[in-house]
Design an enzyme around this catalytic site. Structure first.
Site, PDB file in Angstrom:
ATOM      1  CB  ALA A  61      18.066  -8.689 -20.376  1.00  0.00           C
ATOM      2  N   GLY A 100      22.845  -7.422 -18.099  1.00  0.00           N
ATOM      3  CA  GLY A 100      23.165  -8.825 -18.371  1.00  0.00           C
ATOM      4  C   GLY A 100      24.455  -8.971 -19.156  1.00  0.00           C
ATOM      5  CD  GLU A 103      23.461  -9.598 -14.203  1.00  0.00           C
ATOM      6  OE1 GLU A 103      22.684  -9.524 -15.167  1.00  0.00           O
ATOM      7  OE2 GLU A 103      23.093  -9.827 -13.046  1.00  0.00           O
ATOM      8  CD  GLU A 123      21.177  -5.117 -14.522  1.00  0.00           C
ATOM      9  OE1 GLU A 123      21.841  -4.143 -14.093  1.00  0.00           O
ATOM     10  OE2 GLU A 123      21.697  -6.129 -15.018  1.00  0.00           O
TER      11      GLU A 123
HETATM   12  C1  LIG Z   1      13.207 -13.441 -13.409  1.00  0.00           C
HETATM   13  C2  LIG Z   1      13.612 -12.864 -14.776  1.00  0.00           C
HETATM   14  C3  LIG Z   1      15.087 -13.020 -15.060  1.00  0.00           C
HETATM   15  C4  LIG Z   1      15.500 -12.028 -16.133  1.00  0.00           C
HETATM   16  C5  LIG Z   1      16.982 -11.772 -15.949  1.00  0.00           C
HETATM   17  C6  LIG Z   1      17.338 -10.554 -16.731  1.00  0.00           C
HETATM   18  C7  LIG Z   1      18.407  -9.832 -15.979  1.00  0.00           C
HETATM   19  C8  LIG Z   1      19.117  -8.930 -16.878  1.00  0.00           C
HETATM   20  O1  LIG Z   1      19.932  -9.365 -17.634  1.00  0.00           O
HETATM   21  C9  LIG Z   1      18.815  -7.511 -16.722  1.00  0.00           C
HETATM   22  C10 LIG Z   1      19.238  -6.644 -17.859  1.00  0.00           C
HETATM   23  O2  LIG Z   1      20.183  -6.811 -18.548  1.00  0.00           O
HETATM   24  S1  LIG Z   1      18.224  -5.355 -18.094  1.00  0.00           S
HETATM   25  C11 LIG Z   1      18.978  -4.455 -19.424  1.00  0.00           C
HETATM   26  C12 LIG Z   1      20.165  -3.698 -18.969  1.00  0.00           C
HETATM   27  N1  LIG Z   1      20.650  -2.886 -20.020  1.00  0.00           N
HETATM   28  C13 LIG Z   1      20.323  -1.583 -20.138  1.00  0.00           C
HETATM   29  O3  LIG Z   1      19.643  -1.023 -19.318  1.00  0.00           O
HETATM   30  C14 LIG Z   1      20.878  -0.864 -21.327  1.00  0.00           C
HETATM   31  C15 LIG Z   1      19.776  -0.096 -21.997  1.00  0.00           C
HETATM   32  N2  LIG Z   1      20.274   0.585 -23.134  1.00  0.00           N
HETATM   33  C16 LIG Z   1      20.968   1.752 -23.054  1.00  0.00           C
HETATM   34  O4  LIG Z   1      21.317   2.235 -21.987  1.00  0.00           O
HETATM   35  C17 LIG Z   1      21.295   2.446 -24.328  1.00  0.00           C
HETATM   36  O5  LIG Z   1      20.334   2.025 -25.265  1.00  0.00           O
HETATM   37  C18 LIG Z   1      22.706   2.139 -24.865  1.00  0.00           C
HETATM   38  C19 LIG Z   1      23.744   2.795 -23.928  1.00  0.00           C
HETATM   39  C20 LIG Z   1      22.935   0.666 -24.922  1.00  0.00           C
HETATM   40  C21 LIG Z   1      22.857   2.715 -26.281  1.00  0.00           C
HETATM   41  O6  LIG Z   1      22.536   4.079 -26.277  1.00  0.00           O
HETATM   42  P1  LIG Z   1      22.389   4.886 -27.651  1.00  0.00           P
HETATM   43  O7  LIG Z   1      22.008   6.268 -27.291  1.00  0.00           O
HETATM   44  O8  LIG Z   1      23.585   4.655 -28.481  1.00  0.00           O
HETATM   45  O9  LIG Z   1      21.196   4.164 -28.449  1.00  0.00           O
HETATM   46  P2  LIG Z   1      19.675   4.033 -28.043  1.00  0.00           P
HETATM   47  O10 LIG Z   1      18.874   4.919 -28.921  1.00  0.00           O
HETATM   48  O11 LIG Z   1      19.470   4.123 -26.595  1.00  0.00           O
HETATM   49  O12 LIG Z   1      19.414   2.510 -28.434  1.00  0.00           O
HETATM   50  C22 LIG Z   1      19.450   2.064 -29.784  1.00  0.00           C
HETATM   51  C23 LIG Z   1      18.321   1.083 -29.968  1.00  0.00           C
HETATM   52  O13 LIG Z   1      18.572  -0.078 -29.181  1.00  0.00           O
HETATM   53  C24 LIG Z   1      17.473  -0.380 -28.348  1.00  0.00           C
HETATM   54  N3  LIG Z   1      18.001  -0.974 -27.120  1.00  0.00           N
HETATM   55  C25 LIG Z   1      19.003  -0.509 -26.371  1.00  0.00           C
HETATM   56  N4  LIG Z   1      19.241  -1.349 -25.347  1.00  0.00           N
HETATM   57  C26 LIG Z   1      18.351  -2.346 -25.462  1.00  0.00           C
HETATM   58  C27 LIG Z   1      18.092  -3.503 -24.700  1.00  0.00           C
HETATM   59  N5  LIG Z   1      18.830  -3.823 -23.625  1.00  0.00           N
HETATM   60  N6  LIG Z   1      17.095  -4.308 -25.107  1.00  0.00           N
HETATM   61  C28 LIG Z   1      16.377  -4.018 -26.196  1.00  0.00           C
HETATM   62  N7  LIG Z   1      16.560  -2.932 -26.950  1.00  0.00           N
HETATM   63  C29 LIG Z   1      17.557  -2.112 -26.583  1.00  0.00           C
HETATM   64  C30 LIG Z   1      16.802   0.972 -28.133  1.00  0.00           C
HETATM   65  O14 LIG Z   1      15.458   0.826 -27.757  1.00  0.00           O
HETATM   66  C31 LIG Z   1      16.966   1.609 -29.490  1.00  0.00           C
HETATM   67  O15 LIG Z   1      15.977   1.049 -30.331  1.00  0.00           O
HETATM   68  P3  LIG Z   1      15.140   1.962 -31.314  1.00  0.00           P
HETATM   69  O16 LIG Z   1      14.455   2.965 -30.447  1.00  0.00           O
HETATM   70  O17 LIG Z   1      14.220   1.010 -31.966  1.00  0.00           O
HETATM   71  O18 LIG Z   1      16.149   2.586 -32.205  1.00  0.00           O
END
Ligand SMILES: CCCCCCCC(=O)CC(=O)SCCNC(=O)CCNC(=O)[C@H](O)C(C)(C)COP(=O)(O)OP(=O)(O)OC[C@H]1O[C@@H](n2cnc3c(N)ncnc32)[C@H](O)[C@@H]1OP(=O)(O)O
Ligand SMILES: NC(=O)C1=CN([C@@H]2O[C@H](COP(=O)(O)OP(=O)(O)OC[C@H]3O[C@@H](n4cnc5c(N)ncnc54)[C@H](O)[C@@H]3O)[C@@H](O)[C@H]2O)C=CC1
Length: 719
Positions: A61, A100, A103, A123
């Site tokens: 998400a 998500g 999922e 999550e």
């Molecule tokens: C009743 C309500 C119903 C709602 C239902 C919703 C249910 C759901 O569907 C629940 C969910 O998915 S919650 C989200 C689950 N996903 C995560 O936790 C992954 C989070 N991201 C990571 O682990 C790392 O960024 C990752 C491993 C992906 C990449 O790591 P890196 O070290 O390569 O890069 P980062 O510096 O961490 O990230 C790069 C830029 O991307 C942004 N970002 C990452 N994941 C995001 C995400 N999921 N959403 C929005 N932005 C995200 C991150 O902030 C960063 O941005 P900048 O700081 O601007 O560069």
């Protein structure tokens, strides 16, 4: 957004397009819904592949959407529609499929992953549960025990592990989308009923009730007050005990509670805070995006005690060549043995070869002549450190960065000993240095952006969360710890016990209360610093009033314990008693209680009843007040830096976001009002006097934490 192409004549390819991680924003969800309909309506299309652009399937998400009004098609019906589709849908997983994203893949009929891909349901780390059917589908696919593990920890698993679990159907080293397209062609005519995971029974071990009981107990023990891990267990239990539709209803109820909880907000704030600290800036205007680091190939560590050993291990494990220097032969031998043991244990855990050959040991400082960067970790003694920096400056090549692991001494004074003070910074690790994630990179007035950028990059390479902070006594972390420790001692003087103070702080979510933590670190460490500062003065003939120093209230309780040889765990006695020196099981000590009674009697202190609220407010608000001073002084660039330091370095409970986020949650006006109250009661304790920035923020209507930087800028410009 998502793009549609027809490939090989009969496969509809849907590509998620939302950089950087193809998160499921409203536009992406809309794209998937529309393009699925198109693929299903085109008679030539026999099967569908879903993939993500730029080698990333989907990061889940879009977390940025969580704070606002959610719009666009909801995720759950979208995934149900995919699962119910009459044509086979194959997920082509490259890079990551998280939250998500996974999922969505579980709603597909088949999953093909690249061998380097990682998948998971993280999550829980955001204060949520897999609320788009993940908590119901995953146990049906891979079984209850494995699903409980993945969902309650949020850990990412490799493609190979996912294959073992049965989470993916195939892994490939080739182009995953091409492989998935071929696969989709092959399965185009296959029946789909058995591929719809929601229709599978949830296979449970026979002792499933016992399993859930054990997992729930473990999760409660380790959650430190976080509610999401508990809800995750409850959701999986629903999958194991209820039909799918009822399980989904339970998942929805639990998710609704979590989604609106303060903990989810705190954890989501913290997710972005962790990333914000990488975008560092210095008061000079130097910034992360305009300052280039210099590559470091070979590093040196000087002093192989507790810290130097951990730092050497962290560097070697990350592939750096290390010269490790210790002057004492006996210490050197012990260090070598200890470091080899740490490397071997770490390598065994990670299934790799130990990096023993990366380290060259020596007793002579001359051996560091050709390194790119030195980290000094000798005793916390300014005269000694100055001497070491003079030697390093004479021995090393002129371009070598000279860094100190001091816990709080003035970096500028060390820089002044060298030929190139602009190459000197603090690299403040936390014990044990090969385990703890935090690194404070401390810039002095002379430190160059190049040196800061290089230390920050080195930190990242060895797996640390690095935070750039200014130079002051104790930097950020230890400076804020001082009023916290001080209040804890005052509370003892006024009637509390170490056990009660620790219990309150541990219930709040700290891994350890302040007294148990002090016993673990060693009471002698702070005592030596206080002796050097002229604060600890055991000799009553010196004429200092015992409980006053430089016009301020002072508690000598810690000093008195040290004078008795009670240094904490290492001597088997401290604020608690231990079975033997080195033992970790803290037990209340009747001696300590009598000692406190006698101390209060001697100083005519009348013990009063101290409640839970007073312990929390005095310990935490005094620390938070210091945090505001740090922001006011420009030592930390923003509240996120402080919060990241406290969560990673001082076991502040992550689900409370960090001390500054906590202050915003409590309400800045309440923090101010309570500090005023306590300062009035204790006018000889300056750390309780509300600072200017806190007053200013309250006067500005307590803006949300994301807006504090604007007020901070104004306050600093007025100073
Ligand atoms: C009743 C309500 C119903 C709602 C239902 C919703 C249910 C759901 O569907 C629940 C969910 O998915 S919650 C989200 C689950 N996903 C995560 O936790 C992954 C989070 N991201 C990571 O682990 C790392 O960024 C990752 C491993 C992906 C990449 O790591 P890196 O070290 O390569 O890069 P980062 O510096 O961490 O990230 C790069 C830029 O991307 C942004 N970002 C990452 N994941 C995001 C995400 N999921 N959403 C929005 N932005 C995200 C991150 O902030 C960063 O941005 P900048 O700081 O601007 O560069
Ligand atoms: N112990 C802790 O929890 C933390 C300590 N620090 C800081 O790290 C530094 C080191 O602390 P610890 O490792 O705890 O001390 P330690 O006492 O365990 O080790 C210091 C080592 O330095 C060696 N040494 C002394 N002079 C030397 C010289 N001229 N050349 C080479 N080696 C020399 C000593 O023989 C000893 O092995 C201090 O500045 C301390 O404030 C920072 C963060 C946490």
């Amino acid at each position: 957004m998502a793009q549609y192409t027809r490939v090989s004549g009969s496969v509809g390819l849907i590509t998620l397009q939302s950089p950087p991680v193809n998160a499921l924003s409203a536009a992406v969800r809309q794209g998937i819904v529309d393009l699925m309909q198109r693929a299903l309506s085109e008679p030539e299309v026999k099967s569908v592949v879903i993939c993500g652009q730029n080698g990333i399937f989907c990061g889940g998400a879009d977390i940025k959407e969580f704070g606002g009004q959610m719009s666009g098609p909801p995720l759950i019906p979208m995934i149900h529609a995919i699962e119910a589709a009459s044509k086979p849908v194959v997920a082509a997983i490259e890079g990551i499929a998280l939250g998500g994203g996974l999922e969505l893949a579980l709603g597909c009929h088949y999953r093909i992953a690249h061998s380097k891909a990682r998948v998971g349901l993280p999550e829980v780390t955001l204060g949520l549960l897999p609320g788009a059917g993940g908590s119901q589908r995953l146990p049906r696919l891979i079984g209850v025990p494995a699903a409980l593990d993945l969902i309650t920890t949020g850990r990412h698993v490799t493609a190979a592990e996912a294959l073992k679990f049965g989470l993916v159907d195939q892994i490939t080293d080739h182009n995953t989308v091409n492989v998935a397209v071929k696969f989709a062609q092959r399965v185009a005519d296959q029946p789909l009923d058995a591929r719809r995971i929601s229709t599978h029974p949830c296979l449970c071990p026979s002792d499933v009730a016992v399993l859930f009981e054990e997992v729930m107990q473990r999760v409660r023990r380790t959650a430190r007050g976080a509610i999401a891990p508990i809800a995750c267990v409850q959701a999986v239990r629903a999958a194991a005990t209820l039909p799918y539709n009822q399980g989904m209803e339970r998942e929805r109820e639990l998710m609704a509670t979590l989604f609106t909880s303060g903990q989810a907000r705190a954890l989501q704030y913290f997710f972005f805070a962790q990333r914000a600290v990488g975008r560092w800036s210095m008061p000079s205007g130097a910034r992360w995006d305009t300052s280039k680091p210099r590559p470091v190939h070979k590093a040196a560590v000087i002093g192989l005690g507790t810290m130097g050993r951990g730092i050497t291990v962290a560097l070697a494990q990350a592939g750096f060549s290390v010269v490790a220097v210790e002057t004492q032969e006996k210490q050197l031998m012990e260090a070598k043995q200890a470091i080899s043991g740490m490397l071997e244990r770490g390598a065994k855990r990670r299934g790799v070869a130990p990096a023993l050959d990366k380290i060259n040991y020596g007793r002579n400082i001359q051996s560091v002549a050709d390194v790119d960067l030195v980290i000094e970790a000798v005793f916390e003694d300014m005269a000694l450190k100055k001497k070491v920096f003079q030697q390093l400056s004479a021995v090393c090549k002129p371009s070598t960065f000279l860094c100190s692991n001091t816990s709080g001494l003035d970096i500028d004074q060390l820089a002044c000993q060298t030929r190139n003070p602009e190459l000197v910074v603090g690299m403040h690790f936390f014990a044990p240095a090969h385990v703890m994630k935090l690194l404070e990179v401390v810039y002095g007035p002379k430190s160059s952006p190049l040196a800061v950028a290089t230390a920050m990059q080195l930190g990242k390479k060895i797996g640390k969360v690095s935070v750039a902070v200014g130079n002051c006594r104790g930097f950020v972390g230890n400076r804020m710890l001082k009023p916290y420790l001080e209040q804890a001692l005052f509370l003892l003087e006024e009637g509390a016990t170490p056990e009660f103070v620790d219990q309150v702080l541990e219930e709040f979510g700290f891994a350890m209360g302040v007294f148990r933590m002090s016993d673990l670190s060693g009471l002698d460490v702070g005592w030596k610093v206080r002796l050097a500062d002229g604060l600890a003065m055991p000799d009553p003939t010196m004429g200092q009033p015992t409980r006053l120093r430089q016009g301020r209230r002072y508690s000598p309780l810690g000093d008195l314990l040290c004078e008795q040889g009670r240094f904490g765990q290492k001597t088997g006695r401290g604020w608690y008693q231990y079975d033997k020196p080195g033992s970790q099981v803290a037990k209340p000590d009747p001696w300590l209680h009598s000692f406190l009674d006698e101390y209060r009697a001697r100083h005519a202190l009348v013990a009063h009843r101290i409640d839970h609220q007073e312990v929390l407010e005095r310990c935490l608000y005094s620390m938070i007040n210091e945090g505001f001073r740090i922001l006011e002084d420009g030592i930390a660039a923003g509240p996120e830096d402080i919060d990241v330091i406290y969560v990673f370095g001082y076991s502040w409970p992550r689900h409370r976001g960090g001390p500054m986020f906590y202050a915003a949650t409590v309400g800045l006006n309440k923090v101010l009002e309570r500090l005023e109250h306590y300062y009035q009661a204790h006018p000889d304790v300056p750390s309780l006097q509300p600072c200017h920035l806190l007053r200013k923020l309250v006067a500005s209507g307590s803006p949300p934490i994301q807006k504090w930087r604007e007020v901070i800028k104004k306050v600093r410009s007025q100073l």
